[in-house]
Design a protein around this motif. Structure first.
Motif, PDB file in Angstrom:
ATOM      1  N   GLU A  62       0.823  -1.219   0.000  1.00 36.25           N
ATOM      2  CA  GLU A  62       0.000   0.000   0.000  1.00 36.25           C
ATOM      3  C   GLU A  62       0.851   1.261   0.000  1.00 36.25           C
ATOM      4  N   TYR A  63       1.996   1.232   0.680  1.00 31.66           N
ATOM      5  CA  TYR A  63       2.867   2.400   0.762  1.00 31.66           C
ATOM      6  C   TYR A  63       4.306   2.014   0.451  1.00 31.66           C
ATOM      7  N   LEU A  64       4.953   2.868  -0.311  1.00 35.88           N
ATOM      8  CA  LEU A  64       6.382   2.781  -0.549  1.00 35.88           C
ATOM      9  C   LEU A  64       6.976   4.120  -0.152  1.00 35.88           C
ATOM     10  N   PHE A  65       8.294   4.236  -0.169  1.00 35.41           N
ATOM     11  CA  PHE A  65       8.950   5.455   0.306  1.00 35.41           C
ATOM     12  C   PHE A  65      10.029   5.901  -0.671  1.00 35.41           C
ATOM     13  N   HIS A  66      10.294   7.191  -0.629  1.00 38.49           N
ATOM     14  CA  HIS A  66      11.327   7.760  -1.490  1.00 38.49           C
ATOM     15  C   HIS A  66      12.079   8.823  -0.685  1.00 38.49           C
ATOM     16  N   GLY A  67      13.389   8.677  -0.595  1.00 36.16           N
ATOM     17  CA  GLY A  67      14.224   9.671   0.068  1.00 36.16           C
ATOM     18  C   GLY A  67      14.808  10.603  -0.966  1.00 36.16           C
ATOM     19  N   THR A  68      14.714  11.898  -0.701  1.00 36.27           N
ATOM     20  CA  THR A  68      15.204  12.875  -1.672  1.00 36.27           C
ATOM     21  C   THR A  68      15.829  14.065  -0.947  1.00 36.27           C
ATOM     22  N   PRO A  69      16.841  14.681  -1.518  1.00 36.66           N
ATOM     23  CA  PRO A  69      17.411  15.889  -0.907  1.00 36.66           C
ATOM     24  C   PRO A  69      16.351  16.988  -0.787  1.00 36.66           C
ATOM     25  N   LEU A 111       9.505  10.772   1.534  1.00 42.13           N
ATOM     26  CA  LEU A 111       8.166  10.874   0.973  1.00 42.13           C
ATOM     27  C   LEU A 111       7.471   9.525   1.093  1.00 42.13           C
ATOM     28  N   LYS A 112       6.227   9.554   1.530  1.00 38.56           N
ATOM     29  CA  LYS A 112       5.423   8.332   1.618  1.00 38.56           C
ATOM     30  C   LYS A 112       4.540   8.288   0.374  1.00 38.56           C
ATOM     31  N   ILE A 113       4.676   7.237  -0.400  1.00 36.25           N
ATOM     32  CA  ILE A 113       3.994   7.113  -1.683  1.00 36.25           C
ATOM     33  C   ILE A 113       2.793   6.176  -1.521  1.00 36.25           C
ATOM     34  N   ARG A 114       1.641   6.628  -1.966  1.00 35.09           N
ATOM     35  CA  ARG A 114       0.422   5.808  -1.915  1.00 35.09           C
ATOM     36  C   ARG A 114       0.411   4.865  -3.127  1.00 35.09           C
ATOM     37  N   SER A 115       1.302   3.891  -3.076  1.00 35.38           N
ATOM     38  CA  SER A 115       1.518   2.998  -4.214  1.00 35.38           C
ATOM     39  C   SER A 115       0.313   2.102  -4.490  1.00 35.38           C
ATOM     40  N   GLY A 116      -0.385   1.683  -3.460  1.00 40.39           N
ATOM     41  CA  GLY A 116      -1.588   0.879  -3.678  1.00 40.39           C
ATOM     42  C   GLY A 116      -2.633   1.651  -4.460  1.00 40.39           C
ATOM     43  N   ASP A 117      -2.843   2.913  -4.083  1.00 42.42           N
ATOM     44  CA  ASP A 117      -3.787   3.769  -4.813  1.00 42.42           C
ATOM     45  C   ASP A 117      -3.315   4.002  -6.242  1.00 42.42           C
ATOM     46  N   MET A 118      -2.015   4.173  -6.417  1.00 40.15           N
ATOM     47  CA  MET A 118      -1.475   4.377  -7.764  1.00 40.15           C
ATOM     48  C   MET A 118      -1.769   3.173  -8.647  1.00 40.15           C
ATOM     49  N   GLN A 119      -1.506   1.982  -8.125  1.00 42.09           N
ATOM     50  CA  GLN A 119      -1.732   0.790  -8.938  1.00 42.09           C
ATOM     51  C   GLN A 119      -3.213   0.652  -9.289  1.00 42.09           C
TER      52      GLN A 119
END
Length: 150
Positions: A62-69, A111-119
């Motif tokens: 349901e959630y994935l993450f992304h680290g960014t400067p 960043l918390k990504i709503r990957s389940g919703d995206m799919q």
């Protein structure tokens, strides 16, 4: 494989098959993989040239993450996560991994990504051999801005 070893040696980089095997085996992020017959090597993800990775679509958590400067936050808020010159946007399965990735270039934001919703909205996801999740683009509406700043 021999072509790679020959090219390295021809350019002054002494490399044996055993040394290459050790790099593949011990890479902390498991960045490389051999073909099934052991005759070819490739990166698991992160390609900056067009390649067919052969990954089958996969159902992400349901959630994935992304680290960014921190310096990229304004652009991401406006455009989402873009793959740029890479083959895909890279997403981590947990905050700790995303933090390590983001901190490579200074203070980071997770960043918390709503990957389940995206799919469910039709976006395709793939998972590389080393557990990194891949997608073409993360629109801003699928990003949850956590208060997690490193």
């Amino acid at each position: 494989m021999q072509e790679l070893l020959d090219a390295c040696n021809a350019h002054g980089v002494a490399l044996t098959r055993g040394q290459l095997d050790e790099v593949v085996r011990t890479s902390d992020k498991q960045r490389f993989a051999y073909s099934e017959d052991g005759r070819n090597i490739r990166a698991n993800q992160g390609h900056s040239v067009p390649v067919e990775l052969g990954y089958a679509p996969a159902t992400p958590p349901e959630y994935l993450f992304h680290g960014t400067p921190e310096r990229f936050v304004a652009s991401i808020r406006a455009q989402g996560l873009l793959k740029g010159r890479r083959h895909h946007v890279h997403l981590s399965p947990d905050e700790d991994t995303a933090r390590k990735v983001g901190e490579r270039r200074g203070p980071s934001v997770i960043l918390k990504i709503r990957s389940g919703d995206m799919q469910r909205a039709g976006f395709a996801f793939f998972q590389s051999a080393n557990g990194v999740w891949l997608t073409d683009h993360v629109p801003p509406q699928f990003i949850q801005w956590t208060p997690c700043v490193s």
